[in-house]
Design an enzyme around this catalytic site. Structure first.
Site, PDB file in Angstrom:
ATOM      1  N   ARG A 209      -1.124 -98.984 -48.205  1.00 30.12           N
ATOM      2  CA  ARG A 209      -0.810-100.413 -48.103  1.00 30.12           C
ATOM      3  C   ARG A 209      -1.620-101.083 -46.992  1.00 30.12           C
ATOM      4  NH1 ARG A 209       3.924-102.754 -50.277  1.00 30.12           N
ATOM      5  NH2 ARG A 209       5.192-101.352 -51.545  1.00 30.12           N
TER       6      ARG A 209
ATOM      7  N   GLY B 288      -4.379 -95.817 -53.192  1.00 29.66           N
ATOM      8  CA  GLY B 288      -4.588 -96.056 -51.776  1.00 29.66           C
ATOM      9  C   GLY B 288      -3.337 -96.487 -51.039  1.00 29.66           C
TER      10      GLY B 288
ATOM     11  N   ILE C 163      -5.895-102.663 -46.360  1.00 29.33           N
ATOM     12  CA  ILE C 163      -7.233-102.817 -46.897  1.00 29.33           C
ATOM     13  C   ILE C 163      -8.225-101.964 -46.113  1.00 29.33           C
ATOM     14  CG2 ILE C 163      -6.793-105.152 -47.752  1.00 29.33           C
ATOM     15  CD1 ILE C 163      -8.374-106.193 -45.294  1.00 29.33           C
ATOM     16  N   HIS C 164      -9.368-101.702 -46.722  1.00 33.06           N
ATOM     17  CA  HIS C 164     -10.483-101.136 -45.974  1.00 33.06           C
ATOM     18  C   HIS C 164     -10.912-102.210 -44.974  1.00 33.06           C
ATOM     19  CE1 HIS C 164     -14.602 -99.888 -45.087  1.00 33.06           C
ATOM     20  NE2 HIS C 164     -14.295 -98.687 -45.567  1.00 33.06           N
TER      21      HIS C 164
ATOM     22  N   HIS D 124     -16.723-118.687 -54.311  1.00 31.40           N
ATOM     23  CA  HIS D 124     -15.893-117.929 -55.253  1.00 31.40           C
ATOM     24  C   HIS D 124     -14.805-117.157 -54.513  1.00 31.40           C
ATOM     25  CE1 HIS D 124     -14.769-115.441 -58.673  1.00 31.40           C
ATOM     26  NE2 HIS D 124     -15.600-116.133 -59.435  1.00 31.40           N
TER      27      HIS D 124
END
Length: 304
Positions: free
Chosen positions: A168, A166, A170-171, A84
């Site tokens: 720009r 947040g 990602i975590h 997925h």
């Protein structure tokens, strides 16, 4: 009567691949009074699990955060593999009105509060999607998710793709999350008697709305490795606009064209009763059937 909201968060893990994390998520889902875990689906091929929770507004809000916290702490997207498409440890958090006195607008505000808290306390950015979307192109979850976890750092630097909450970026391990309010959908999969995943992909392209198919159908083709068969995986975003039986019959016809057939189908998670009743009415050829007057359970629900 309490004001009830449904929440169907999707996480990038499965009981089959990481039972300890799955169990931790189940524990978090059951940790807040006023919220009930109705269903937990897990799939090792997709390496994904889907929870269905219903609860009071404040309880759902708290559980959504707690679940995201567990996923953020335990799931490393750099190591995640699955059929997925996904962009985050907590991939998507939809909120759906479940009682008549809860509006979509209230669920939109709920999604914004949860997104803000997830950023403030966990530093996981998010896109708002569906009815919560701040831009037309963000209504579609697939558009938000395009690029997936691996391509998201570059995507967030594009002018039109700053997170709604947040920075720009990602975590580093939990990625980014889509959060929003929407109406009920049905997750509907059809499994084919072939190991050729290209057949499922071709069928999915024909039936999905973005390719010119059914307006309310989102579809992709996957390989179910544990069964050695191909699957047409769908989200029916409006089961009254495009009933399940219409899609089933089209997939059946297309499968025959490619020399195969349907083995079985599956509903993932919970579904509105009306979606299944419509199928029964169609296949039984029930003349002048009225589910609200002729289904006993509808009358029982109306009893005081």
């Amino acid at each position: 009567m309490a004001k009830l909201v449904e929440c169907i968060p999707n996480f990038s893990c499965s009981k089959e691949k990481d039972e300890a994390t799955y169990n931790a998520l189940v524990e978090a889902a059951n940790s807040v009074p006023g919220c009930t875990l109705f269903d937990a689906q897990t799939d090792g091929n997709h390496n994904r699990c889907v929870f269905t929770l219903i609860g009071e507004l404040s309880a759902i809000e708290e559980v959504a955060f707690r679940l995201t916290k567990v996923a953020t702490e335990r799931i490393d997207m750099n190591k995640h593999k699955g059929e997925h498409k996904r962009m985050g440890a907590t991939d998507v958090i939809p909120f759906v009105p479940q009682s008549k006195d809860v509006t979509v607008e209230e669920c939109v505000e709920l999604s914004k509060r949860v997104a803000q808290r997830i950023w403030d306390e966990l530093k996981v950015p998010s896109f708002l999607y569906e009815d919560s979307a701040t831009r037309p192109e963000r209504r579609n979850l697939a558009t938000c998710r395009k690029g997936e976890f691996e391509g998201m750092p570059e995507k967030l630097l594009q002018p039109d793709w700053a997170p709604d909450y947040g920075e720009r970026k990602i975590h580093p391990t939990a990625g980014i999350t889509a959060i929003g309010a929407r109406m009920p959908l049905v997750a509907f999969n059809i499994n084919l008697a072939t190991s050729d995943v290209e057949v499922a992909k071709k069928i999915a392209k024909v039936i999905r709305g973005s390719s010119g198919g059914f307006r309310s159908c989102k579809a992709m083709g996957f390989m179910m490795e544990d069964r050695g068969i191909a699957q047409v995986s769908m989200n029916m975003v409006n089961y009254e606009d495009t009933p399940l039986y219409v899609v089933y019959e089209m997939v059946k016809s297309l499968a025959e064209r490619y020399g195969t057939y349907i083995i079985d189908s599956e509903i993932v998670g919970l579904t509105p009763a009306k979606a299944m009743i419509d199928c029964a009415e169609f296949y039984l050829k029930a003349k002048d059937f009225d589910c609200h007057n002729q289904i006993m359970e509808y009358h029982l629900l109306d009893m005081k």
